[in-house]
Design an enzyme around this catalytic site. Structure first.
Site, PDB file in Angstrom:
ATOM      1  N   SER A 162       0.837  -1.286  -0.092  1.00 44.67           N
ATOM      2  CA  SER A 162       0.174   0.018   0.083  1.00 44.67           C
ATOM      3  C   SER A 162       0.898   1.225   0.064  1.00 44.67           C
ATOM      4  CB  SER A 162      -0.865   0.113   1.175  1.00 44.67           C
ATOM      5  OG  SER A 162      -1.533   1.267   1.376  1.00 44.67           O
ATOM      6  N   TYR A 191      -2.365  -1.035  10.452  1.00 36.92           N
ATOM      7  CA  TYR A 191      -2.617  -1.449   9.051  1.00 36.92           C
ATOM      8  C   TYR A 191      -1.394  -1.105   8.086  1.00 36.92           C
ATOM      9  CZ  TYR A 191      -4.162  -1.358   4.235  1.00 36.92           C
ATOM     10  OH  TYR A 191      -4.221  -1.600   2.511  1.00 36.92           O
TER      11      TYR A 191
END
Length: 267
Positions: free
Chosen positions: A145, A158
């Site tokens: 990400s 995360y």
């Protein structure tokens, strides 16, 4: 060796029931790859399998499974090989995130996230690294990400899992150079997928247009087609990752924190 020939190959796609995983399945099937689709939602997987079989004539196997359980990769490989299915490619896409102050996070939810985003990805990669390498034509794609490039308050755990995925995958790229296996970490920015609904992060786009899953997968596969491609690629929102390399660390963290607070207030 140039553009990858996926015909007569079998690629595992995790998290294939929607979003990025489903789009990987569609574009790989269009290139001729047989598929193994893995996710918890069997109904969605069956519908996608029917669509791809009709459209492209490929063989699609559906495995409804929670990959957050221990030994996810080894047990999946054992099940597939007991059916005579020998994968030559793996797309580790399954994962989720939560959008909250760390002190307000549910501890069980955090453990589930780490188990899926990190432990399952590592176990799947380890289970298949030898057959993928020996195949000489396979691919290993791990979905990281844009948030893996800098600390992200309110998405702290995360973002850290995705930083792990990025570092881990780039290391595998070096370890497997010369084997014929093509390894790539992809780092999408904000996307038009269910992930952002599940995470509760509606507004934190960092000034960049949200990418479609079609665009992200197209960039990933095009990057893998390059004979000497990079270990990772940012598919959209590159300016944020570049800025985080040059700005003082304190400034980066403060900016990310204020952006996330604004996103949470508009959610």
């Amino acid at each position: 060796m140039s553009k990858i020939d996926y015909r007569n190959q079998t690629t595992i796609v995790t998290g294939a029931s929607s979003g990025l995983g489903a789009e990987f399945a569609r574009q790989l099937a269009a290139r001729g790859s047989n598929l193994v689709l893995v996710a918890r939602r069997a109904g969605r997987l069956e519908s996608l399998a029917d669509e791809l079989t009709r459209a492209h004539g490929v063989t699609v196997t559906v495995i409804a499974r929670d990959l957050g359980q221990p030994d996810a990769g080894r047990s999946l490989r054992a099940e597939l090989e007991s059916r005579g299915i020998h994968a030559t490619g793996l797309v580790n896409n399954a994962g989720f995130g939560t959008h909250n102050a760390f002190g307000d996070e549910d501890p069980d939810r955090l453990q589930d996230m780490i188990a899926l985003n990190v432990s399952a990805l590592v176990d799947l990669s380890r289970a298949y690294i030898e057959p993928l390498t020996s195949a000489g034509t396979g691919v290993l794609i791990n979905v990281a990400s844009l948030l893996g490039f800098q600390p992200t308050p309110y998405l702290s755990a995360y973002g850290a899992t995705k930083a792990f995925v990025l570092s881990f995958t780039e290391s595998l790229w070096e370890e497997t150079r010369g084997t014929g296996l093509r390894v790539l970490a992809i780092s999408p920015g904000a996307m038009q997928t269910e992930f952002f609904d599940a995470a509760g992060s509606q507004s934190a786009d960092y000034g960049a247009k949200r990418a479609t899953p079609q665009d992200v997968v197209r960039i990933a596969l095009k990057t893998l087609d390059r004979p000497s491609g990079p270990p990772s690629v940012i598919t959209n929102g590159r300016a944020l990752a570049v800025a985080s390399r040059f700005l003082p660390r304190r400034q980066v963290v403060r900016f990310m924190g204020s952006t996330q607070r604004r996103a949470m207030s508009h959610a």
